[in-house]
Design a protein around this motif. Structure first.
Motif, mmCIF file in Angstrom:
data_model
loop_
_atom_site.group_PDB
_atom_site.id
_atom_site.type_symbol
_atom_site.label_atom_id
_atom_site.label_comp_id
_atom_site.label_asym_id
_atom_site.label_seq_id
_atom_site.Cartn_x
_atom_site.Cartn_y
_atom_site.Cartn_z
ATOM 1 N N ALA A 133 55.126 29.705 44.993
ATOM 2 C CA ALA A 133 54.947 30.909 45.807
ATOM 3 C C ALA A 133 54.096 30.609 47.035
ATOM 4 C CB ALA A 133 54.315 32.017 44.977
ATOM 5 N N GLU A 134 53.034 29.843 46.856
ATOM 6 C CA GLU A 134 52.166 29.478 47.987
ATOM 7 C C GLU A 134 52.946 28.665 49.020
ATOM 8 O OE1 GLU A 134 48.645 29.404 50.213
ATOM 9 O OE2 GLU A 134 49.158 30.588 48.441
ATOM 10 N N MET A 135 53.735 27.715 48.556
ATOM 11 C CA MET A 135 54.535 26.911 49.477
ATOM 12 C C MET A 135 55.510 27.805 50.245
ATOM 13 S SD MET A 135 56.931 23.579 48.765
ATOM 14 C CE MET A 135 55.564 22.668 48.080
ATOM 15 N N GLY A 136 56.138 28.730 49.533
ATOM 16 C CA GLY A 136 57.070 29.643 50.171
ATOM 17 C C GLY A 136 56.402 30.518 51.214
ATOM 18 N N GLU A 137 55.215 31.033 50.904
ATOM 19 C CA GLU A 137 54.504 31.900 51.845
ATOM 20 C C GLU A 137 54.039 31.107 53.074
ATOM 21 O OE1 GLU A 137 51.503 34.396 50.196
ATOM 22 O OE2 GLU A 137 53.007 35.691 49.283
ATOM 23 N N ARG A 138 53.529 29.923 52.873
ATOM 24 C CA ARG A 138 53.004 29.141 54.005
ATOM 25 C C ARG A 138 54.100 28.618 54.916
ATOM 26 N NH1 ARG A 138 47.503 25.951 52.854
ATOM 27 N NH2 ARG A 138 46.511 27.510 51.561
ATOM 28 N N THR A 139 55.266 28.323 54.339
ATOM 29 C CA THR A 139 56.354 27.789 55.161
ATOM 30 C C THR A 139 57.296 28.879 55.657
ATOM 31 O OG1 THR A 139 57.802 27.407 53.258
ATOM 32 C CG2 THR A 139 56.332 25.588 53.921
ATOM 33 N N GLY A 140 57.211 30.066 55.058
ATOM 34 C CA GLY A 140 58.140 31.137 55.420
ATOM 35 C C GLY A 140 59.519 30.945 54.800
ATOM 36 N N VAL B 55 58.847 43.413 26.851
ATOM 37 C CA VAL B 55 59.391 44.193 27.969
ATOM 38 C C VAL B 55 58.425 45.301 28.342
ATOM 39 C CG1 VAL B 55 61.253 45.749 28.672
ATOM 40 C CG2 VAL B 55 61.787 43.622 27.447
ATOM 41 N N GLY B 56 57.861 45.971 27.343
ATOM 42 C CA GLY B 56 56.886 47.027 27.615
ATOM 43 C C GLY B 56 55.659 46.506 28.344
ATOM 44 N N ALA B 57 55.184 45.335 27.953
ATOM 45 C CA ALA B 57 54.022 44.744 28.616
ATOM 46 C C ALA B 57 54.336 44.408 30.073
ATOM 47 C CB ALA B 57 53.570 43.486 27.870
ATOM 48 N N ALA B 58 55.519 43.890 30.318
ATOM 49 C CA ALA B 58 55.885 43.513 31.683
ATOM 50 C C ALA B 58 56.067 44.746 32.566
ATOM 51 C CB ALA B 58 57.160 42.688 31.685
ATOM 52 N N THR B 59 56.655 45.798 32.023
ATOM 53 C CA THR B 59 56.941 46.978 32.860
ATOM 54 C C THR B 59 55.723 47.849 33.074
ATOM 55 O OG1 THR B 59 57.706 48.214 30.908
ATOM 56 C CG2 THR B 59 59.377 47.050 32.214
ATOM 57 N N SER B 60 54.707 47.722 32.242
ATOM 58 C CA SER B 60 53.525 48.562 32.411
ATOM 59 C C SER B 60 52.382 47.830 33.105
ATOM 60 C CB SER B 60 53.036 49.062 31.043
ATOM 61 O OG SER B 60 52.605 47.979 30.252
ATOM 62 N N SER B 61 52.569 46.550 33.436
ATOM 63 C CA SER B 61 51.479 45.741 33.978
ATOM 64 C C SER B 61 51.206 45.883 35.477
ATOM 65 C CB SER B 61 51.722 44.270 33.655
ATOM 66 O OG SER B 61 51.660 44.082 32.269
ATOM 67 N N PRO B 62 52.232 45.931 36.356
ATOM 68 C CA PRO B 62 51.901 45.915 37.786
ATOM 69 C C PRO B 62 51.122 47.132 38.167
ATOM 70 C CG PRO B 62 54.254 45.497 37.515
ATOM 71 C CD PRO B 62 53.684 45.831 36.171
ATOM 72 N N VAL C 12 56.462 36.129 42.521
ATOM 73 C CA VAL C 12 55.050 35.902 42.180
ATOM 74 C C VAL C 12 54.106 36.566 43.180
ATOM 75 C CG1 VAL C 12 53.257 34.112 41.999
ATOM 76 C CG2 VAL C 12 55.349 33.912 40.661
ATOM 77 N N PRO C 13 54.394 36.506 44.499
ATOM 78 C CA PRO C 13 53.492 37.208 45.423
ATOM 79 C C PRO C 13 53.458 38.731 45.217
ATOM 80 C CG PRO C 13 54.802 35.592 46.614
ATOM 81 C CD PRO C 13 55.368 35.681 45.220
ATOM 82 N N VAL D 5 51.967 38.670 35.305
ATOM 83 C CA VAL D 5 53.078 39.600 35.039
ATOM 84 C C VAL D 5 54.414 38.879 35.155
ATOM 85 C CG1 VAL D 5 54.221 41.715 35.787
ATOM 86 C CG2 VAL D 5 51.736 41.616 35.687
ATOM 87 N N PHE D 6 54.523 37.957 36.101
ATOM 88 C CA PHE D 6 55.740 37.150 36.199
ATOM 89 C C PHE D 6 55.990 36.429 34.882
ATOM 90 C CE2 PHE D 6 57.464 32.857 36.960
ATOM 91 C CZ PHE D 6 58.733 33.192 37.393
ATOM 92 N N THR D 7 54.945 35.841 34.325
ATOM 93 C CA THR D 7 55.082 35.101 33.072
ATOM 94 C C THR D 7 55.461 36.029 31.920
ATOM 95 O OG1 THR D 7 53.479 33.477 33.854
ATOM 96 C CG2 THR D 7 53.888 33.543 31.483
#
Length: 151
Positions: free
Chosen positions: A28-35, A144-151, A96-97, A103-105
């Motif tokens: 994710a960091e590589m993607g953000e820094r390089t665009g 699934v419940g943990a992932a959907t209630s986390s963000p 990830v960003p 939460v991604f995991t």
């Protein structure tokens, strides 16, 4: 090859999970820094391919496994296993960003649990057809419940 003892197997999986979390953050960091979010996936998969190729060159057991693969008679779809890993690597730099690594995991594990239930039920794994039990389905639903209630 003998299977690992249970404590060693769990330790290896936990270490792999830590590495997977770091991988998502780095990509994710590589993607953000390089665009270019996909660049992280390309670098990640290239590194993995080089590591596997080095293993094939250095380890006789990997060369023997490769030779055995040619003789295995596996169905065509058995060779698609890497596609799932590539999808995760391609998706991580984009989500990830937004979600964060934790939460991604969780979402990845929840999706893997749901997919695993379907694969087990269809009997596609070496273990054969496995029933949908309350604990197995409940575990996937909790993920699934943990992932959907986390963000």
């Amino acid at each position: 090859m003998r299977p690992l003892p249970l404590p060693a197997a769990l330790a290896v999986v936990v270490a792999g999970g830590v590495a997977s979390a770091a991988q998502g953050a780095v990509n994710a960091e590589m993607g953000e820094r390089t665009g270019a979010p996909v660049l992280g996936a390309v670098v990640n998969n290239l590194g993995g391919c080089l590591l596997v190729l080095a293993g094939i060159v250095a380890l006789p057991s990997m060369r023997a496994g490769l030779a055995g693969l040619r003789r295995s008679g596996l169905p065509w779809w058995a060779y698609l296993g890497g596609v799932g890993g590539a999808v995760i690597v391609l998706v991580a730099p984009v989500v990830v960003p937004v979600l964060g690594v934790a939460v991604f995991t969780i979402a990845q594990v929840a999706g893997g649990s749901l997919g695993g239930l379907a694969v087990d039920r269809a009997g596609l794994a070496a273990t054969g057809r496995m029933p949908l039990t309350v604990p197995r389905v409940g575990g996937a639903v909790l993920g699934v419940g943990a992932a959907t209630s986390s963000p």
